[in-house]
Design a protein around this motif. Structure first.
Motif, PDB file in Angstrom:
ATOM      1  N   TRP A 145       0.837  -1.202   0.000  1.00 33.07           N
ATOM      2  CA  TRP A 145       0.000   0.000   0.000  1.00 33.07           C
ATOM      3  C   TRP A 145       0.875   1.257   0.000  1.00 33.07           C
ATOM      4  O   TRP A 145       0.607   2.219  -0.730  1.00 33.07           O
ATOM      5  CB  TRP A 145      -0.907   0.015   1.235  1.00 33.07           C
ATOM      6  CG  TRP A 145      -2.085  -0.909   1.192  1.00 33.07           C
ATOM      7  CD1 TRP A 145      -2.309  -1.996   1.993  1.00 33.07           C
ATOM      8  CD2 TRP A 145      -3.218  -0.825   0.323  1.00 33.07           C
ATOM      9  NE1 TRP A 145      -3.503  -2.594   1.666  1.00 33.07           N
ATOM     10  CE2 TRP A 145      -4.095  -1.889   0.640  1.00 33.07           C
ATOM     11  CE3 TRP A 145      -3.580   0.054  -0.701  1.00 33.07           C
ATOM     12  CZ2 TRP A 145      -5.300  -2.106  -0.011  1.00 33.07           C
ATOM     13  CZ3 TRP A 145      -4.782  -0.155  -1.369  1.00 33.07           C
ATOM     14  CH2 TRP A 145      -5.627  -1.218  -1.025  1.00 33.07           C
TER      15      TRP A 145
ATOM     16  N   ALA B  66      -5.427  11.493  -5.958  1.00 32.91           N
ATOM     17  CA  ALA B  66      -6.632  10.790  -5.481  1.00 32.91           C
ATOM     18  C   ALA B  66      -6.320   9.315  -5.252  1.00 32.91           C
ATOM     19  O   ALA B  66      -6.722   8.720  -4.244  1.00 32.91           O
ATOM     20  CB  ALA B  66      -7.764  10.946  -6.493  1.00 32.91           C
ATOM     21  N   GLU B  67      -5.569   8.709  -6.186  1.00 38.54           N
ATOM     22  CA  GLU B  67      -5.194   7.301  -6.041  1.00 38.54           C
ATOM     23  C   GLU B  67      -4.198   7.126  -4.899  1.00 38.54           C
ATOM     24  O   GLU B  67      -4.250   6.124  -4.164  1.00 38.54           O
ATOM     25  CB  GLU B  67      -4.604   6.783  -7.346  1.00 38.54           C
ATOM     26  CG  GLU B  67      -5.606   6.749  -8.493  1.00 38.54           C
ATOM     27  CD  GLU B  67      -4.962   6.403  -9.802  1.00 38.54           C
ATOM     28  OE1 GLU B  67      -4.297   5.348  -9.887  1.00 38.54           O
ATOM     29  OE2 GLU B  67      -5.114   7.173 -10.771  1.00 38.54           O
TER      30      GLU B  67
ATOM     31  N   ASP C  52      -6.152   7.136  -1.713  1.00 43.61           N
ATOM     32  CA  ASP C  52      -6.838   5.856  -1.519  1.00 43.61           C
ATOM     33  C   ASP C  52      -5.868   4.787  -1.011  1.00 43.61           C
ATOM     34  O   ASP C  52      -6.209   3.988  -0.133  1.00 43.61           O
ATOM     35  CB  ASP C  52      -7.464   5.392  -2.837  1.00 43.61           C
ATOM     36  CG  ASP C  52      -8.712   6.197  -3.184  1.00 43.61           C
ATOM     37  OD1 ASP C  52      -9.244   6.861  -2.282  1.00 43.61           O
ATOM     38  OD2 ASP C  52      -9.128   6.162  -4.356  1.00 43.61           O
TER      39      ASP C  52
ATOM     40  N   GLN D 243      -4.965   5.392   2.678  1.00 42.66           N
ATOM     41  CA  GLN D 243      -6.091   5.009   3.533  1.00 42.66           C
ATOM     42  C   GLN D 243      -6.289   3.496   3.538  1.00 42.66           C
ATOM     43  O   GLN D 243      -6.671   2.920   4.568  1.00 42.66           O
ATOM     44  CB  GLN D 243      -7.355   5.723   3.040  1.00 42.66           C
ATOM     45  CG  GLN D 243      -7.311   7.228   3.266  1.00 42.66           C
ATOM     46  CD  GLN D 243      -8.444   7.972   2.583  1.00 42.66           C
ATOM     47  OE1 GLN D 243      -9.107   7.426   1.695  1.00 42.66           O
ATOM     48  NE2 GLN D 243      -8.668   9.216   2.984  1.00 42.66           N
ATOM     49  N   GLY D 244      -5.998   2.864   2.403  1.00 45.34           N
ATOM     50  CA  GLY D 244      -6.095   1.402   2.350  1.00 45.34           C
ATOM     51  C   GLY D 244      -5.120   0.738   3.299  1.00 45.34           C
ATOM     52  O   GLY D 244      -5.461  -0.233   3.995  1.00 45.34           O
TER      53      GLY D 244
ATOM     54  N   LYS E 217      -5.992   1.339   7.052  1.00 41.76           N
ATOM     55  CA  LYS E 217      -7.145   0.555   7.503  1.00 41.76           C
ATOM     56  C   LYS E 217      -6.668  -0.705   8.226  1.00 41.76           C
ATOM     57  O   LYS E 217      -7.325  -1.186   9.161  1.00 41.76           O
ATOM     58  CB  LYS E 217      -8.001   0.182   6.290  1.00 41.76           C
ATOM     59  CG  LYS E 217      -9.266  -0.578   6.634  1.00 41.76           C
ATOM     60  CD  LYS E 217     -10.180  -0.678   5.412  1.00 41.76           C
ATOM     61  CE  LYS E 217      -9.511  -1.507   4.309  1.00 41.76           C
ATOM     62  NZ  LYS E 217     -10.408  -1.704   3.145  1.00 41.76           N
TER      63      LYS E 217
END
Length: 381
Positions: free
Chosen positions: A167, A181-182, A185, A188-189, A192
């Motif tokens: 990640w 934006a990617e 993501d 944040q992935g 998590k």
């Protein structure tokens, strides 16, 4: 004195005795010979196709199960990573992945049959494949192969969505490409699964800062474009109200920052100004005025421009010249030097081409000569 049998000392070789002849070799020749031994090889280019010892060592690399072969290459890759040999490390991980995807090696005929835990072996292969994809992503990231890095991260995450390193590397590659934006993501992935990961937290802050900066740049760009559109619309309204004709050609002249403009770009009633070029056709000379207000006259500008340095005969002075402007139909009109630019352009006869007002300045004594030449060139003699 009596003598006895010869002693052992008698049989020793004298220090001055000649050694048997040997073939002398240079240092370079000795190094070349040493490089034929696997221990001293520094490159695969040193490999001799007939070197049986090396071929045997190479064969050992591919002996064993797919997982064992792959793990050998993985370890080689890890060693290269430690010394930042990114290309060599990437090649080793690629070989490891290829080994895992290849066919299983058949057992030798005389091999002892051992029961294999297929599930455990498959799990080991999956773990190795994930590690090799994630590590190869690191190599591609360091080599600035951001697309390849992202593909390797995606492959690792398909095998294990909890791989935080994958990640992180995916987010880093996306950030390098300004795909914020990617990158967001990806950060944040990873968080998590590991919300306390400091590296991901720092990268997330970096991504958010870059995203905010790009958003501000985009906002400024949009506002600038919208303002230009409004200003151009206002300028067209100003031209229409003043009865001024204007046209653009395919190849306008380079006037740098000089342009037709309103004192207030969004107020059509504010003062309009134009770049103006004074042409001296009989002498192939010119003067450029960056801004001439609509209420100004040509005479006002001739006062500080004439006489010119190249006018040796002193033919040009504000009183001794006439001014002519070309009409939209290709003819000529005599432009009153004391008329405002607005009155000249608002007559409906003159066209402002490429945002530039053109005025021909000719000595009165030679005006008829120049007009005849102009008509001849226009085919109107």
């Amino acid at each position: 004195m009596a003598t006895g049998n010869a002693t052992g000392l008698d049989n020793m070789v004298s220090p001055t005795a000649e050694l048997p002849p040997t073939q002398q070799k240079t240092a370079d020749e000795l190094i070349a010979e040493m490089k034929k031994l696997p221990l001293f090889m520094t490159s695969m280019d040193d490999m001799d196709e007939d070197n049986e010892m090396l071929e045997a060592i190479k064969a050992l690399v591919y002996e064993g199960t797919r997982a064992e072969v792959a793990d050998n290459f993985r370890v080689q890759g890890n060693e290269c990573v430690k010394t930042k040999q990114w290309r060599e490390a990437r090649d080793s991980y690629t070989k490891a992945i290829a080994a895992l995807k290849g066919p299983k090696q058949p057992l030798p005929a005389d091999a002892e049959v051992v029961e294999i835990d297929e599930e455990a072996e498959e799990k080991q292969e999956r773990t190795l494949e994930e590690a090799c994809y994630a590590n190869r992503a690191l190599c591609n990231l360091e080599m600035k192969n951001y697309g390849s890095c992202n593909r390797d991260c995606a492959a690792a995450l398909r095998l294990n969505p909890r791989n935080v390193k994958a990640w992180y590397r995916a987010a880093s590659a996306c950030l390098a490409l300004d795909r914020t934006a990617e990158a967001l993501d990806a950060c944040q992935g990873g968080l998590k699964f590991d919300s306390a990961n400091s590296a991901l937290q720092m990268l997330l802050a970096k991504v958010e800062k870059r995203q905010a900066h790009l958003a501000e740049l985009e906002r400024v760009r949009r506002e600038r474009e919208q303002r230009i559109v409004r200003e151009q619309a206002t300028l067209r309204v100003a031209f229409k109200h003043r009865n001024i004709m204007a046209r653009q050609t395919a190849n306008p002249p380079d006037m740098e920052d000089a342009a037709m403009k309103l004192a207030d770009p969004l107020d059509a009633n504010s003062t309009l100004s134009f770049p103006m070029i004074l042409l001296y056709p009989l002498h192939a000379q010119s003067d450029f005025v960056k801004a001439c207000g609509e209420e100004e006259t040509v005479a006002q500008h001739l006062e500080y421009i004439l006489p010119t340095p190249w006018d040796e005969k002193r033919e040009y002075s504000p009183q001794s010249v006439d001014c002519y402007m070309e009409t939209a139909q290709g003819g000529l009109i005599k432009a009153g030097k004391k008329l405002s630019l607005l009155k000249l352009l608002g007559s409906g006869k003159i066209e402002v081409v490429d945002g530039l007002v053109r005025v021909n300045v000719v000595p009165k004594a030679r005006a008829a000569e120049w007009i005849e030449d102009f008509k001849r060139r226009k085919g109107k003699a």
